[in-house]
Write a protein that holds these residues in place. Structure first.
Motif, short mmCIF file in Angstrom:
data_model
loop_
_atom_site.label_atom_id
_atom_site.label_comp_id
_atom_site.label_asym_id
_atom_site.label_seq_id
_atom_site.Cartn_x
_atom_site.Cartn_y
_atom_site.Cartn_z
N GLY A 63 13.82 30.98 77.38
CA GLY A 63 13.74 30.27 76.87
C GLY A 63 13.08 29.49 75.49
N SER A 68 14.08 23.72 75.31
CA SER A 68 14.75 24.31 76.51
C SER A 68 13.99 23.58 78.19
CB SER A 68 15.21 25.55 76.12
OG SER A 68 13.74 26.11 76.40
N PHE A 69 12.83 23.34 77.58
CA PHE A 69 11.76 23.26 79.08
C PHE A 69 11.97 23.13 79.97
CE2 PHE A 69 8.29 20.33 79.45
CZ PHE A 69 8.95 19.45 78.32
N LEU A 72 15.39 25.30 81.34
CA LEU A 72 15.09 25.78 81.73
C LEU A 72 14.65 25.67 83.76
CD1 LEU A 72 15.16 28.93 81.78
CD2 LEU A 72 12.57 28.74 80.28
N VAL A 85 11.24 35.25 84.07
CA VAL A 85 11.26 33.98 83.00
C VAL A 85 10.40 34.37 81.20
CG1 VAL A 85 10.93 31.82 82.61
CG2 VAL A 85 11.53 31.50 84.39
N PHE A 87 9.83 33.39 77.34
CA PHE A 87 9.72 31.85 76.12
C PHE A 87 9.57 32.67 74.76
CE2 PHE A 87 8.00 29.31 80.02
CZ PHE A 87 9.01 28.51 79.62
N VAL A 122 18.27 31.05 76.52
CA VAL A 122 18.19 29.12 77.31
C VAL A 122 17.68 28.25 76.05
CG1 VAL A 122 18.48 27.32 79.37
CG2 VAL A 122 18.09 30.26 79.75
N GLU A 123 19.12 27.69 75.73
CA GLU A 123 18.86 26.31 74.66
C GLU A 123 19.48 25.02 74.87
OE1 GLU A 123 17.09 25.73 71.90
OE2 GLU A 123 18.03 27.26 70.51
N ASP A 124 18.63 24.20 74.79
CA ASP A 124 19.15 22.67 74.99
C ASP A 124 19.95 22.30 73.95
OD1 ASP A 124 16.85 23.20 72.65
OD2 ASP A 124 16.20 21.07 72.80
#
Ligand code: PRP
Length: 202
Positions: A63, A68-69, A72, A85, A87, A122-124
Motif C-alpha cells: 500500500g 491507500s490505507f 488496501l 501486507v 507499506f 495498491v494505490e488510491d
C-alpha cells in the motif's frame, strides 16, 4: 488527494492551505462515488485478483501511504489468496512555478525483501502517474517474481507518465476528490465515500 487548479497536491507544494488547522465542524462535500458502489467494486476487484493469483502461494500487497490505507484494508480483507501486507511512503516535491517537473522521493521503504515475490502495488489514485511510475521503476529493481498495480481511482485525462495499470476501480474526470483515504490538507480522509471537493470548500 489534494489537487489545486493546476492539478498539484498542496502537500507537494507546501501551500499555506495545507497548514490550516482542521475545523472541528466540517461540512460534507458532495458525493461522487457512493459507499455502496465502492463496496461492490472492491468485491469485484478482489474476485478478479483471487482468480489471477489462484496459483500463487503468497501475494505481497504494498500500500502506498497515506492515501491507500482504507482501500488496501478493505481489499485485503476481501481476498482469499494468501497475502502479506507491506507499506511504502513517498512524497512529491518540486516548484510548480519552475519549468522543472515534480519529482518523487521515498520516505519509507517496505520492511521485507520482495525479491522473487509476487507483488501487487495498491494505490488510491493515479493522477499524473508520476508516483506510480517512480514506484514501478523502483520496485522492479528488487526483482520481484511479478509486479502489478491496482488503483481505486484513475484520472486518465491527467496522466502524463507511461504507467501500467492492471486493476482499477473507477475512471474519474479531472475533479478534486477526497474521501476513502484521499485528503485535502489532511481532512476528509475518513469520509466513507468519494466526494468531489468544490472550490468553496478548499
Ligand atoms: C496521492 C496519491 C498517490 C499520488 C498520485 O498522494 O495517494 O500516491 O498522489 O498522484 P500522481 O499520480 O500525480 O503522482 P499524495 O501526494 O496526495 O499523498 P498522500 O497519499 O499521503 O495523501
Amino acid at each position: 488527494m489534494c489537487l489545486d487548479m493546476g492539478g498539484m497536491s498542496c502537500s507537494k507544494i507546501g501551500s499555506r492551505r495545507c497548514e490550516a488547522v482542521a475545523s472541528p465542524v466540517m461540512a460534507a462535500p458532495p458525493q461522487l462515488i457512493s459507499e455502496t458502489e465502492i463496496r461492490a467494486r472492491v468485491d469485484q476487484l478482489a474476485t478478479q485478483i483471487d482468480e489471477d493469483y489462484a496459483d500463487v502461494d503468497l501475494l505481497v500487497l504494498i500500500g502506498v501511504l497515506k492515501g491507500s490505507f482504507i482501500f488496501l484494508s478493505d481489499l485485503a480483507r476481501k481476498l482469499s489468496v494468501p497475502h502479506r501486507v507491506e507499506f511504502i511512503a513517498v512524497e512529491s516535491y518540486g516548484d510548480r512555478q519552475s519549468e522543472q517537473p515534480e519529482s518523487v522521493r521515498l520516505l519509507m521503504d517496505v520492511r521485507h525483501d520482495i525479491g522473487g515475490e509476487h507483488v501487487l502495488l495498491v494505490e488510491d489514485i493515479v493522477d499524473t502517474g508520476r508516483t506510480l511510475a517512480y514506484l514501478q521503476r523502483l520496485l522492479v529493481t528488487r526483482r520481484p517474481a511479478s509486479l502489478k498495480t491496482c488503483t481505486l481511482l484513475h484520472k486518465p485525462d491527467r496522466t502524463e507518465e507511461s504507467v501500467t495499470l492492471d486493476y482499477w476501480g473507477f475512471t474519474i474526470p479531472d475533479v478534486w476528490v477526497v474521501g476513502y483515504g484521499l485528503d485535502y490538507a489532511e481532512r476528509y480522509r475518513t469520509l466513507p465515500y468519494i466526494a468531489e471537493l468544490p472550490p468553496e470548500m478548499r
